[in-house]
Enzyme design. Sequence first.
Site, PDB file in Angstrom:
ATOM      1  N   ALA B  16      -4.570   1.915 -15.308  1.00  0.00           N
ATOM      2  CA  ALA B  16      -4.995   1.003 -16.368  1.00  0.00           C
ATOM      3  C   ALA B  16      -6.105   1.632 -17.208  1.00  0.00           C
ATOM      4  O   ALA B  16      -6.079   1.573 -18.434  1.00  0.00           O
ATOM      5  CB  ALA B  16      -5.462  -0.320 -15.766  1.00  0.00           C
ATOM      6  N   GLY B  17      -7.072   2.242 -16.528  1.00  0.00           N
ATOM      7  CA  GLY B  17      -8.201   2.836 -17.245  1.00  0.00           C
ATOM      8  C   GLY B  17      -7.757   3.940 -18.181  1.00  0.00           C
ATOM      9  O   GLY B  17      -8.183   4.012 -19.340  1.00  0.00           O
ATOM     10  N   PHE B 116      15.180  -3.151  -6.657  1.00  0.00           N
ATOM     11  CA  PHE B 116      13.868  -3.359  -6.067  1.00  0.00           C
ATOM     12  C   PHE B 116      13.721  -4.815  -5.668  1.00  0.00           C
ATOM     13  O   PHE B 116      14.384  -5.691  -6.233  1.00  0.00           O
ATOM     14  CB  PHE B 116      12.767  -2.978  -7.067  1.00  0.00           C
ATOM     15  CG  PHE B 116      11.752  -2.061  -6.470  1.00  0.00           C
ATOM     16  CD1 PHE B 116      11.976  -0.704  -6.415  1.00  0.00           C
ATOM     17  CD2 PHE B 116      10.578  -2.564  -5.924  1.00  0.00           C
ATOM     18  CE1 PHE B 116      11.050   0.145  -5.846  1.00  0.00           C
ATOM     19  CE2 PHE B 116       9.654  -1.723  -5.355  1.00  0.00           C
ATOM     20  CZ  PHE B 116       9.881  -0.374  -5.316  1.00  0.00           C
ATOM     21  N   GLN B 248      -1.477  -9.685  -1.361  1.00  0.00           N
ATOM     22  CA  GLN B 248      -0.124  -9.321  -0.952  1.00  0.00           C
ATOM     23  C   GLN B 248      -0.143  -8.401   0.264  1.00  0.00           C
ATOM     24  O   GLN B 248      -0.894  -7.430   0.294  1.00  0.00           O
ATOM     25  CB  GLN B 248       0.592  -8.605  -2.085  1.00  0.00           C
ATOM     26  CG  GLN B 248       1.984  -8.166  -1.697  1.00  0.00           C
ATOM     27  CD  GLN B 248       2.780  -7.734  -2.910  1.00  0.00           C
ATOM     28  OE1 GLN B 248       2.637  -6.618  -3.390  1.00  0.00           O
ATOM     29  NE2 GLN B 248       3.601  -8.623  -3.424  1.00  0.00           N
ATOM     30  N   HIS B 250       2.169  -5.878   2.137  1.00  0.00           N
ATOM     31  CA  HIS B 250       3.416  -5.139   1.932  1.00  0.00           C
ATOM     32  C   HIS B 250       4.150  -5.062   3.260  1.00  0.00           C
ATOM     33  O   HIS B 250       3.557  -4.707   4.276  1.00  0.00           O
ATOM     34  CB  HIS B 250       3.113  -3.735   1.409  1.00  0.00           C
ATOM     35  CG  HIS B 250       4.322  -3.042   0.861  1.00  0.00           C
ATOM     36  ND1 HIS B 250       5.360  -2.629   1.654  1.00  0.00           N
ATOM     37  CD2 HIS B 250       4.665  -2.718  -0.411  1.00  0.00           C
ATOM     38  CE1 HIS B 250       6.288  -2.071   0.897  1.00  0.00           C
ATOM     39  NE2 HIS B 250       5.886  -2.108  -0.365  1.00  0.00           N
ATOM     40  N   LEU B 260       1.740   3.218   3.401  1.00  0.00           N
ATOM     41  CA  LEU B 260       2.838   2.530   2.746  1.00  0.00           C
ATOM     42  C   LEU B 260       4.152   3.302   2.793  1.00  0.00           C
ATOM     43  O   LEU B 260       4.196   4.501   2.546  1.00  0.00           O
ATOM     44  CB  LEU B 260       2.443   2.322   1.280  1.00  0.00           C
ATOM     45  CG  LEU B 260       3.405   1.520   0.436  1.00  0.00           C
ATOM     46  CD1 LEU B 260       3.415   0.086   0.913  1.00  0.00           C
ATOM     47  CD2 LEU B 260       2.987   1.603  -1.016  1.00  0.00           C
ATOM     48  N   GLU B 263       9.112   0.045  -0.935  1.00  0.00           N
ATOM     49  CA  GLU B 263      10.227  -0.869  -0.972  1.00  0.00           C
ATOM     50  C   GLU B 263      11.505  -0.154  -1.424  1.00  0.00           C
ATOM     51  O   GLU B 263      12.611  -0.622  -1.170  1.00  0.00           O
ATOM     52  CB  GLU B 263       9.871  -1.959  -1.982  1.00  0.00           C
ATOM     53  CG  GLU B 263      10.601  -3.229  -1.836  1.00  0.00           C
ATOM     54  CD  GLU B 263       9.868  -4.331  -2.601  1.00  0.00           C
ATOM     55  OE1 GLU B 263       8.640  -4.457  -2.439  1.00  0.00           O
ATOM     56  OE2 GLU B 263      10.525  -5.035  -3.358  1.00  0.00           O
ATOM     57  N   ARG B 294       8.102  -9.592  -1.465  1.00  0.00           N
ATOM     58  CA  ARG B 294       7.316  -9.057  -0.353  1.00  0.00           C
ATOM     59  C   ARG B 294       6.706 -10.121   0.540  1.00  0.00           C
ATOM     60  O   ARG B 294       6.632  -9.945   1.748  1.00  0.00           O
ATOM     61  CB  ARG B 294       6.209  -8.172  -0.925  1.00  0.00           C
ATOM     62  CG  ARG B 294       6.774  -6.898  -1.481  1.00  0.00           C
ATOM     63  CD  ARG B 294       5.712  -6.073  -2.146  1.00  0.00           C
ATOM     64  NE  ARG B 294       6.316  -4.835  -2.647  1.00  0.00           N
ATOM     65  CZ  ARG B 294       5.707  -4.009  -3.481  1.00  0.00           C
ATOM     66  NH1 ARG B 294       4.488  -4.271  -3.906  1.00  0.00           N
ATOM     67  NH2 ARG B 294       6.316  -2.917  -3.886  1.00  0.00           N
ATOM     68  N   HIS B 361      -2.015  -4.935   0.763  1.00  0.00           N
ATOM     69  CA  HIS B 361      -1.525  -4.010  -0.244  1.00  0.00           C
ATOM     70  C   HIS B 361      -2.062  -4.276  -1.638  1.00  0.00           C
ATOM     71  O   HIS B 361      -2.451  -3.345  -2.337  1.00  0.00           O
ATOM     72  CB  HIS B 361       0.010  -4.102  -0.257  1.00  0.00           C
ATOM     73  CG  HIS B 361       0.677  -3.158  -1.192  1.00  0.00           C
ATOM     74  ND1 HIS B 361       0.465  -1.793  -1.121  1.00  0.00           N
ATOM     75  CD2 HIS B 361       1.528  -3.352  -2.219  1.00  0.00           C
ATOM     76  CE1 HIS B 361       1.188  -1.210  -2.066  1.00  0.00           C
ATOM     77  NE2 HIS B 361       1.818  -2.124  -2.759  1.00  0.00           N
ATOM     78  N   ARG B 402       3.041 -10.715  -6.213  1.00  0.00           N
ATOM     79  CA  ARG B 402       3.515  -9.753  -7.192  1.00  0.00           C
ATOM     80  C   ARG B 402       4.851  -9.175  -6.760  1.00  0.00           C
ATOM     81  O   ARG B 402       5.046  -8.874  -5.592  1.00  0.00           O
ATOM     82  CB  ARG B 402       2.490  -8.619  -7.319  1.00  0.00           C
ATOM     83  CG  ARG B 402       2.956  -7.491  -8.192  1.00  0.00           C
ATOM     84  CD  ARG B 402       1.863  -6.472  -8.396  1.00  0.00           C
ATOM     85  NE  ARG B 402       1.574  -5.676  -7.206  1.00  0.00           N
ATOM     86  CZ  ARG B 402       2.325  -4.665  -6.777  1.00  0.00           C
ATOM     87  NH1 ARG B 402       3.426  -4.326  -7.403  1.00  0.00           N
ATOM     88  NH2 ARG B 402       1.971  -3.991  -5.702  1.00  0.00           N
TER      89      ARG B 402
END
Lengths: 146, 616, 262
Positions: B16-17, B116, B248, B250, B260, B263, B294, B361, B402
């Site tokens: 994002a940054g 997904f 969330q 996962h 992780l 998925e 999830r 997660h 999410r």
Amino acid sequence: MTTIAEPRSRATRKTSRTNAEMIGWIFMRASGVLLVVLIFGHLITNLITNGGVHAIDFGFVAGKWAAPLWRVWDLLMLWLAMIHGTNGVRTIVNDYAEKTSTRLVLKSILVLAAVVVVVLGTLVIFTFDPCPPGAPADLLPSFCKA
Amino acid sequence: MQTHQYDVVIVGAGGAGMRAALEASTRARTAVITKLYPTRSHTGAAQGGMCAALANVEEDNWEWHTFDTVKGGDYLVDQDAAEIMAKEAIDAVLDLEKMGLPFNRTPEGKIDQRRFGGHTRNHGDAPVRRACYAADRTGHMILQTLYQNCVKQDVEFYNEFYVLDLLVDHDLAATHVPDGEEVHASGVVAYDLATGEIHVFQAKAVILATGGAGKIFKTTSNAHTLTGDGIALAYRRGIPLEDMEFFQFHPTGLAGLGILLSEAARGEGGILRNSEGERFMERYAPTIKDLAPRDIVARSMANEVREGRGAGPHKDYVLLDLTHLEPAVIDAKLPDITEFARTYLGVEPYTEPVPVYPTAHYMMGGVPTNVEGEVLRNATDVIRGLYAAGECACVSVHGSNRLGTNSLLDINVFGKRSGRAAAAYAATADFVELPDDPAGPVVAELEAIRTRPDGERVADIRAELQQTMDTNAQVFRTQESLEQALEDIKALQKRYRAVAVQDRSRSFNTDLLEAVELGFLLDVAETVVVGAINRKESRGGHFREDFPKRDDAGYMRHTLAYRRPLPTDGHRLWSNDSDGDHEGEFAHTTVFDGYRLVLGSKPVTVTRYQPMERKY
Amino acid sequence: MTATAQAPSQIGEVPTFEVRLKVRRYLPPEPAQPLPYGAPAPQAEAYWEEFTVRVHGTDRVLDALHKVKWEQDGSLTFRRSCAHGVCGSDAMRINGRNRLACKTLLKDLDPTKPITIEPIKGLSVLKDLVVDMEPFFASYREIMPFLVTSGNEPTRERLQSPEQRARYDDTTKCILCACCTSSCPVFWNDGQYFGPAAIVNAHRFIFDSRDSGAAQRLEILNDKEGVWRCRTTFNCTEACPRGIEVTKAIAEVKRAMITRAY
């Protein structure tokens, strides 16, 4: 308000913008292959065929160099081996010498040595005459007709 | 101390940054402050893909994607934002491709897509191929591509600078600010890890992009550095935090480690099995089975284990079965995660099923923003010049749960939007005057910790926090367990006041910074638990065993958690009383040492989809 | 704090055992005034320090270092973030080999001898296991690590066949951890050499069918500090925690240069 250095200061690396290093790299590989042929050819004629190692004497060498093929052969061997070896040592100096000054000194000695050897060797190959005119007879080999 | 001036300061250099930086840096003088090197950010750990209705391999459209996002988030999603995200997803993916991201390709050379969890065709009919991917390192490729483009645009980075304070002209946590009065951000205070020096950045616009806070839990897929810094800084200034109770878990973390496994493993055909070898997801989500969202899969797994069908010597995990897939397919599409299984558990996924168990997660909540990334200070008003994007923000496109791949989408879509908005704002706005001694509180706090001769150890408090969160506020929650967690957090906060460090040096004092980060974790944990206590229903990632049903009448609204001063004039402790803020209908107050946490609410924006029962 | 610190015994019984860590320590002397980043620090002596910690069978070197930091000596300093080998923060020299501490399982190392842990070589040490990464990233930035395109942008994606995509797949895996560059004897000496990581990242774009900046990148790497300084010692390939065939990538860049020139 003080300032800090730009957060993305660039490394100061000098650029050469030539193909020198590439040519050097290719030369090392090409000369290496050629030298294998030249050196083994040299060793076989000198040590195995024509009576083997026992037949080598001044006369043998003089006889070989009477043929232009062997002069060219040896000349090539001299030049290629010297440049190949010098360039190899140069990269080793570059890799291992830590100071620029050390590097400069070592490379100067290296180049000087190489030039001396190449010049002397070349001179010998081109000017070799087994029976130089005017030399004292007792220094000449037996096959020279007085 | 040094002072800098920039039009836009971006805190955090993850997806994002950096996406925001790419927009802002072409329009305004921009600096990115990051506590790591940019390529170390946790965006790089994302694996599976990034969904967009490109329809490259089968019929698809963004409206279906919106629906899946809304349904996946158990209807707590702001639907206007979800629409924007699904619509702009297509350009977000194409932008990345044009920046050079090496997506996997279809035989025709287009971007390949795969299935997904939770992504379906025609409002839930069947799984759809929507996730654009680069093997199982899509996040890595996004992070690298964004950094590469930052290099191309010569974006200014301050690497290994920790932002430790957010500067605003009205501290909402300390004083009462009436509604309608403008509040402005004026900059940030940062700590240079290498030298220990304090830097004050004055800025017209600040974008928070600091990522999540997974380290409040013990078992987590999150990096050690994900300590909720930006979220806690906003909260300490009285800026509300939205929907913090939704975390969330996962489903497929490596058992015992939390690392992780994407998925995508299930997207490519992997199957979850219990100790009896049964494909148990058939019972919980008959239509899309292992590709259910999830929260549902994680809960189902935890339930299998609780009911004694867990695998392994302690029956405490389930198995992810990839053995029926061709090794060539696994190598081409899931190379990294199979290597994780080999490296960390010594399991060969070609021939053996992999032990997995849910792992903390993603934080659905965060700093509330509107669709331009502007941070809200209550249900309606924005803080001028303050923006947030990515996991630390709550737009809210994820609602209470999410969907997989939507976080990579979130950072790209809303990173871009907030970068543009911040630059546009900076073009017209003026610098806001800094407080008198902007770095004073930070310096005082750091020096107090650094020089305290003896006290509590950071690692002890942190381990206890993580333990109580894992035990009491994880997949299954009850009133009792949450109250226990709250009690523990309060006790830990008290102990934290006496925290001491061994390293007293100034250069690279990571010991000191871990202590500061622990403070952030405690603040974040407090909002998670209080929000969870108040929400007496089960929705998405928040499951209350004592209230197992969704309660739209009571809780179809976002939670906003405000830090407010204790009333000094003998006022009631309750509610939004004299504040006059839109702190809303929850009116739930918890008293902490020195301040109180007021829970308000914010309505959910509903456009097309009325809440329905969520079945898969 | 790691999930493994008290890993529940889930994968069979996880044995615990003791390991000794021999860590190279260096504490820069405290200047009266903070020095600007990267300025040469006053010299202090580096030394070895030994720690003994009790660990689990599933623990990695990073877990052991954390145990030391959190339970014995908080001043032990190292970088880390993701803890599973994708962020590239914790490259260090473990038993003489460059590796990521979070990807090196303790049980794979010889437990009878102390595990030696040093900072990676060739970059100046700032504190304990922390080195100055700036020269490393500077080399990376210099090879134009971004897609260079010409002509009009298509409205949709640029097309690329799966074969074209596979051509540079290996080098897209790089996480810039510096394991390769700091394992290279040529780089150790004077640090002028671009280093394997920069070349790997140039390779990633040179062989990308969408890119048209190959000529410029090859020109940069044709420099006397470029690819021709590679001595094919294969240290980089061996060190790469992502399994990238680094030396092969460098050879491919060399070949591209020769084909371009002739």
